[in-house]
Structures are given as structure tokens and as C-alpha cells.
Write an enzyme that holds these catalytic residues in place. Sequence first.
Site, short mmCIF file in Angstrom:
data_model
loop_
_atom_site.label_atom_id
_atom_site.label_comp_id
_atom_site.label_asym_id
_atom_site.label_seq_id
_atom_site.Cartn_x
_atom_site.Cartn_y
_atom_site.Cartn_z
N LYS A 1 8.86 -20.43 3.92
CA LYS A 1 8.06 -19.97 2.78
C LYS A 1 7.96 -18.44 2.80
O LYS A 1 8.28 -17.80 3.81
CB LYS A 1 6.67 -20.61 2.80
CG LYS A 1 5.83 -20.28 4.02
CD LYS A 1 4.49 -21.00 3.97
CE LYS A 1 3.65 -20.67 5.20
NZ LYS A 1 2.31 -21.30 5.14
N TYR B 1 -3.05 13.18 5.08
CA TYR B 1 -4.18 13.00 4.18
C TYR B 1 -5.48 12.82 4.95
O TYR B 1 -5.54 12.15 5.98
CB TYR B 1 -3.97 11.76 3.30
CG TYR B 1 -2.96 11.95 2.20
CD1 TYR B 1 -3.16 12.88 1.19
CD2 TYR B 1 -1.80 11.18 2.17
CE1 TYR B 1 -2.24 13.04 0.17
CE2 TYR B 1 -0.86 11.33 1.16
CZ TYR B 1 -1.09 12.26 0.16
OH TYR B 1 -0.16 12.42 -0.85
#
Length: 355
Positions: free
Chosen positions: A33, A253
Site C-alpha cells: 500500500k 530560517y
Amino acid sequence: MRPLIATIRLDHLRHNYLLARAAHGGKTLAVLKANGYGHNAVRCAQALADIADGFAVACLEEALQLRAAGVAAPILLLEGVFEAAELAEVERHRLWLVVQSEGQLRMLEGANPAEPFRVWLMLDSGMHREGFLPQHYRAAWQRLRDSGKAESIVKMTHFARADEPGVPMTQAQIEVFDAATAGLPGEESVANSAGMLCHPRARRDWGRAGIVLYGANPLPAGYLQGDALKPVMRLSSRIFGVRELAAGEPVGYGSNFVTERQTRVGLIACGYADGYPRLASSGSPVAVDGRRSRIIGRVSMDMITVDLSDLPEAGIGSEVELWGDAVSINEVAAAAGSISYELLCNIKRAHFAFE
């Protein structure tokens, strides 16, 4: 091209499947999956075609992709069907399906297949996510049998905490399963990856190998020692910029990392838009030309900064392994407050190379 490469070692996949199957001691489905947990479900199925007892996916569209690629082995729909109309495709493509709710049971009772379905009937043994409660399970099994719509019924359940070997919940779920299914004929499927590896009582007719296929150990340190599992995905990039910073300079950042000494910084092509976890910032391990180092500063959208201070030979063009052989994906996941499953499924923009 941008030098972010996800190398998929299909021989490692085969090794891991055989290890899991041997540990379980019975037939084993390879769970594909989420596009093979981010590894390419079709390529994984093709690599396992001659050794796997069958495959499992979440839903019909995933199964149809495998059938379109020529995968002929049994495929189980772990979520079953969402609408009665899907049962025609289940029949056409000879799929197996899980029945986990009253609504799905009614869909089967109302169907008119040319041949009965192969059904796996889910018991809710304590996870409380899906399946029939123990007091309702026997009646659901009886309805399936009486309907004539089920060629066979595999009794199944799913564990909530099998990856925590010291927690008694798994053994409690096994006891609930055994009590609820006592006397009902048919095969059984209880064990997921962690169940197959460390819960002997969970080893029944069918195992379901998920994360273990891809080489990420689902168990805590101290279980499955050594190099038994082999990582299938190796995610790597290259340094494309280098700069020297004095002590006391911020990086990235938010300026949440400040150099404590003169620091040599490498810039690599990878970021959270590629699927690398943003929260795995300062301190997350990497390997530069095979030598371990760390990320410094925040992970940006498509760039990461790494510490080259103790790696004088490293420079532009040096390879950086983000996870794989030198760096365990479980380490990166822990640094990000996540799990290996999520990291693997999130890799989208890398160039995939299959070996």
C-alpha cells in the site's frame, strides 16, 4: 538534473521478505500500500513475484495498478470496498477483500457474483479502529457463510502495539481473537511486521509483512540484532555550495542555530518539499562521503545545510546520504519526532533508481 536520488535495492527487498516469511513460518503477504511505502509498488511486486505468497494493498485503485502491470498473484484489499459497485472489479480481477463493517457485509450479501469471493473477516480485538466487535464477530462470520458469497473466510485482526514488546496489550488482543474465533473453521491472519518478528503466538496461517519489507526495523533497539534487515531505500544528494562562517553566526530560517566555532557549512539539494521531514533540523544525522555529520539550521523547502567543519576533504560534489546504509532511517525519524513509515511514504520529488 537535481542530484536527489532514491536508490531502491530490490535485492534487499527480496532478502527482507524471505527473512520475514521465515520468522513467521507460514504464508506471508507483502504489503504494497501507499505505492509500496514510497518504493514503487509495481517494481516491488515484480521483484517479489516469484517468491511472495501474495500482496496486500489498501484499496481497489492500488490493486488495479498492479493488475495492469501484469501482477497475477493474489492481492488483498485491506480496506475492502467503499461502494457495492466496486465488487464487480473485485470479481473481474480476482481480488481478495477484507470485510470490516456491517455496511461492507451487507454489500456482499446483496452481490450476485458468478463465483464467490475470497473474504478476510476483520475482528476488532482491541485497537478499535476497524472490524467487528468480539460479541458480533461470530454472527458476522455465520452470515457470510450462509450468504454463499464467500468461497472462504480468513479470520483476521490487527495489533495496536505489537512494536512495543514489553506492553501486554498484544497478548491480550491475541487472547480476545482466540476466544472470539474459537471453533470457527478457516485460516487465520494475526501478525503484522512486529508481530511476525517477536510475538510467537501471533504466527498463524498468514502473516502481513509491511515496514519490515523495506528494511526499517519496527522494534526497539535490542530486538532483531545486527544486519538482519537491509534498508531498501537509500536517499542521497550532493553538496552544491560551501561557505565558512565565524563563531556566533546564525544559519537558516529563524536563526535557531548559531555557530559556536568557526564552521564550514555545506548546502545540499533536498528539503521538505522533497519529503524530508522539516522537524529533523539541527542535529539530525547525515553521512558525507561515508562519514557521519549532522544537519545545522532548519530544513528549508528544497535545501538543507550540513556541518562540514570536521570533514576538510568534503566540498562541492560530495555525496550526502540522508538515510540508507550509514544513517538509519529510524534515527532520522526519531530526530523528527516521526516514524520511518511516514518518511518513506513522503518521498516524492527524488529521482528513483532501481538496482
